[in-house]
Design a protein around this motif. Sequence first.
Motif, PDB file in Angstrom:
ATOM      1  N   PRO A   1       0.839  -1.208   0.000  1.00  0.00           N
ATOM      2  CA  PRO A   1       0.000   0.000   0.000  1.00  0.00           C
ATOM      3  C   PRO A   1       0.866   1.247   0.000  1.00  0.00           C
ATOM      4  O   PRO A   1       1.973   1.256   0.515  1.00  0.00           O
ATOM      5  CB  PRO A   1      -0.787  -0.120   1.313  1.00  0.00           C
ATOM      6  N   THR A   2       0.367   2.302  -0.608  1.00  0.00           N
ATOM      7  CA  THR A   2       1.093   3.572  -0.555  1.00  0.00           C
ATOM      8  C   THR A   2       0.701   4.289   0.720  1.00  0.00           C
ATOM      9  O   THR A   2      -0.443   4.330   1.075  1.00  0.00           O
ATOM     10  CB  THR A   2       0.741   4.451  -1.742  1.00  0.00           C
ATOM     11  N   ALA A   3       1.717   4.852   1.375  1.00  0.00           N
ATOM     12  CA  ALA A   3       1.449   5.599   2.612  1.00  0.00           C
ATOM     13  C   ALA A   3       2.440   6.737   2.695  1.00  0.00           C
ATOM     14  O   ALA A   3       3.604   6.583   2.365  1.00  0.00           O
ATOM     15  CB  ALA A   3       1.591   4.691   3.835  1.00  0.00           C
ATOM     16  N   ALA A   4       1.937   7.869   3.100  1.00  0.00           N
ATOM     17  CA  ALA A   4       2.817   9.042   3.214  1.00  0.00           C
ATOM     18  C   ALA A   4       3.729   8.891   4.423  1.00  0.00           C
ATOM     19  O   ALA A   4       3.363   8.294   5.431  1.00  0.00           O
ATOM     20  CB  ALA A   4       1.972  10.308   3.351  1.00  0.00           C
ATOM     21  N   THR A   5       4.918   9.443   4.314  1.00  0.00           N
ATOM     22  CA  THR A   5       5.846   9.440   5.439  1.00  0.00           C
ATOM     23  C   THR A   5       5.201  10.135   6.632  1.00  0.00           C
ATOM     24  O   THR A   5       4.608  11.189   6.503  1.00  0.00           O
ATOM     25  CB  THR A   5       7.141  10.178   5.065  1.00  0.00           C
ATOM     26  N   GLY A   6       5.324   9.501   7.807  1.00  0.00           N
ATOM     27  CA  GLY A   6       4.779  10.102   9.015  1.00  0.00           C
ATOM     28  C   GLY A   6       3.445   9.516   9.425  1.00  0.00           C
ATOM     29  O   GLY A   6       2.916   9.864  10.463  1.00  0.00           O
ATOM     30  N   THR A   7       2.869   8.605   8.597  1.00  0.00           N
ATOM     31  CA  THR A   7       1.627   7.953   8.996  1.00  0.00           C
ATOM     32  C   THR A   7       1.930   6.954  10.094  1.00  0.00           C
ATOM     33  O   THR A   7       3.074   6.646  10.398  1.00  0.00           O
ATOM     34  CB  THR A   7       0.986   7.242   7.790  1.00  0.00           C
ATOM     35  N   ALA A   8       0.846   6.406  10.692  1.00  0.00           N
ATOM     36  CA  ALA A   8       1.012   5.481  11.809  1.00  0.00           C
ATOM     37  C   ALA A   8       1.879   4.289  11.421  1.00  0.00           C
ATOM     38  O   ALA A   8       2.688   3.816  12.216  1.00  0.00           O
ATOM     39  CB  ALA A   8      -0.361   5.012  12.288  1.00  0.00           C
ATOM     40  N   GLU A   9       1.717   3.781  10.202  1.00  0.00           N
ATOM     41  CA  GLU A   9       2.554   2.680   9.738  1.00  0.00           C
ATOM     42  C   GLU A   9       3.119   3.004   8.372  1.00  0.00           C
ATOM     43  O   GLU A   9       2.425   2.863   7.360  1.00  0.00           O
ATOM     44  CB  GLU A   9       1.773   1.368   9.676  1.00  0.00           C
ATOM     45  N   PRO A  10       4.342   3.437   8.300  1.00  0.00           N
ATOM     46  CA  PRO A  10       4.961   3.698   7.001  1.00  0.00           C
ATOM     47  C   PRO A  10       4.996   2.420   6.162  1.00  0.00           C
ATOM     48  O   PRO A  10       5.004   1.310   6.689  1.00  0.00           O
ATOM     49  CB  PRO A  10       6.376   4.158   7.371  1.00  0.00           C
ATOM     50  N   VAL A  11       5.048   2.589   4.861  1.00  0.00           N
ATOM     51  CA  VAL A  11       5.072   1.438   3.968  1.00  0.00           C
ATOM     52  C   VAL A  11       6.293   0.567   4.244  1.00  0.00           C
ATOM     53  O   VAL A  11       6.256  -0.652   4.053  1.00  0.00           O
ATOM     54  CB  VAL A  11       5.023   1.919   2.494  1.00  0.00           C
ATOM     55  N   TYR A  12       7.349   1.159   4.721  1.00  0.00           N
ATOM     56  CA  TYR A  12       8.548   0.388   5.065  1.00  0.00           C
ATOM     57  C   TYR A  12       8.244  -0.643   6.150  1.00  0.00           C
ATOM     58  O   TYR A  12       8.731  -1.777   6.108  1.00  0.00           O
ATOM     59  CB  TYR A  12       9.645   1.345   5.530  1.00  0.00           C
ATOM     60  N   GLU A  13       7.419  -0.262   7.126  1.00  0.00           N
ATOM     61  CA  GLU A  13       7.064  -1.196   8.189  1.00  0.00           C
ATOM     62  C   GLU A  13       6.167  -2.308   7.665  1.00  0.00           C
ATOM     63  O   GLU A  13       6.299  -3.474   8.069  1.00  0.00           O
ATOM     64  CB  GLU A  13       6.384  -0.461   9.344  1.00  0.00           C
ATOM     65  N   ALA A  14       5.247  -1.974   6.751  1.00  0.00           N
ATOM     66  CA  ALA A  14       4.411  -3.023   6.141  1.00  0.00           C
ATOM     67  C   ALA A  14       5.294  -4.034   5.413  1.00  0.00           C
ATOM     68  O   ALA A  14       5.048  -5.249   5.468  1.00  0.00           O
ATOM     69  CB  ALA A  14       3.411  -2.393   5.178  1.00  0.00           C
ATOM     70  N   TRP A  15       6.303  -3.542   4.741  1.00  0.00           N
ATOM     71  CA  TRP A  15       7.246  -4.416   4.026  1.00  0.00           C
ATOM     72  C   TRP A  15       8.005  -5.309   5.008  1.00  0.00           C
ATOM     73  O   TRP A  15       8.162  -6.511   4.786  1.00  0.00           O
ATOM     74  CB  TRP A  15       8.214  -3.544   3.230  1.00  0.00           C
ATOM     75  N   ARG A  16       8.452  -4.747   6.096  1.00  0.00           N
ATOM     76  CA  ARG A  16       9.190  -5.526   7.085  1.00  0.00           C
ATOM     77  C   ARG A  16       8.304  -6.626   7.667  1.00  0.00           C
ATOM     78  O   ARG A  16       8.733  -7.782   7.795  1.00  0.00           O
ATOM     79  CB  ARG A  16       9.713  -4.616   8.208  1.00  0.00           C
ATOM     80  N   ARG A  17       7.073  -6.280   8.018  1.00  0.00           N
ATOM     81  CA  ARG A  17       6.192  -7.274   8.623  1.00  0.00           C
ATOM     82  C   ARG A  17       5.814  -8.370   7.629  1.00  0.00           C
ATOM     83  O   ARG A  17       5.725  -9.544   7.983  1.00  0.00           O
ATOM     84  CB  ARG A  17       4.927  -6.597   9.169  1.00  0.00           C
TER      85      ARG A  17
END
Length: 311
Positions: free
Chosen positions: A287-303
């Motif tokens: 999913p696309t998510a702007a920097t500073g949201t509760a869960e950045p896209v980087y965290e979705a990728w890690r999980r």
Amino acid sequence: MSAIGKVRRLAFGVPSAQAVFSRPGFAPEAWQRFAPVARSLVAGYHATLEDSRLDRLVPRLEAVDRELHGFAYEGAGMGLAALDLLTFTDRRLTQFVQGPGAAHIYPVYVGVGLALARLRRDPEAYLRRLDPLLGWIVVDGYGFHEAFFKRRRYLERRQTPGHLSSYAQRVFDQGMGRAIWFSCGGVVPLVVRLVDGFPEQRHGDLWSGVGLASAYGGGADRTGLRAVQAHAQPYTAQLARGAATAAAGRELAGNQTAHTELACQVYCGMSAAEAADTLDRARRDLPTAATGTAEPVYEAWRRRTEALLSV
């Protein structure tokens, strides 16, 4: 070397790679095992200060042993970002990551984080200039620098950087985990003692950094890696994700190594190529998510990566 290159080298160069590893708290094994890593990073950094023109810089980076290319490119990322910051532009770094640095984007972004820390700039303010997914790696590089050069504050007193958001502090800890591995020389009891001294909620990100560093930089045999895995319970998914990230970086650059293969076999239960592929599969349709949201896209990728590695 041009006249301006000489001035840059004198003003911003690193006097001695070995001196960095002789700082209080560093294990003797750190320099013994990782001297080629340190020398390659410093060589890439100095080459950039001396002449940042890509047609002059890239051949010097490529002259480093292939296994160590990533560290030379990390040094170049540090140098280019520093020069851009000092001249209020992003031209050098942009040209680099869109050109010859693209295959080394992971270590290049780590190098950017080193520059931001060295020049005391806020890494989160810099994120908007970078890839929205991989840009978070600069915070990892920032954390590595702070733990490596401000060891007493961050590794002994276990302070947190209050100017960073709560999520950036987690990525900062991942960089600290890498600093722990390299500064301890891959000596597992020293690594474990440092990680265990932190609050439990920080262990997962620290172990992910240990996994990344031990897979990318080496420093331990199969017995040592198994000991790391045993001590990392219950954070073996984070440890494995770190190793898979190292494998993906080396796969992209085409400089795979035996120690990365071994770490993936131990931590991930699969080959380095399979671990790298897992990271790629986790990246699809994020999913696309702007920097500073509760869960950045980087965290979705890690999980996602951790979930796939745990199957």
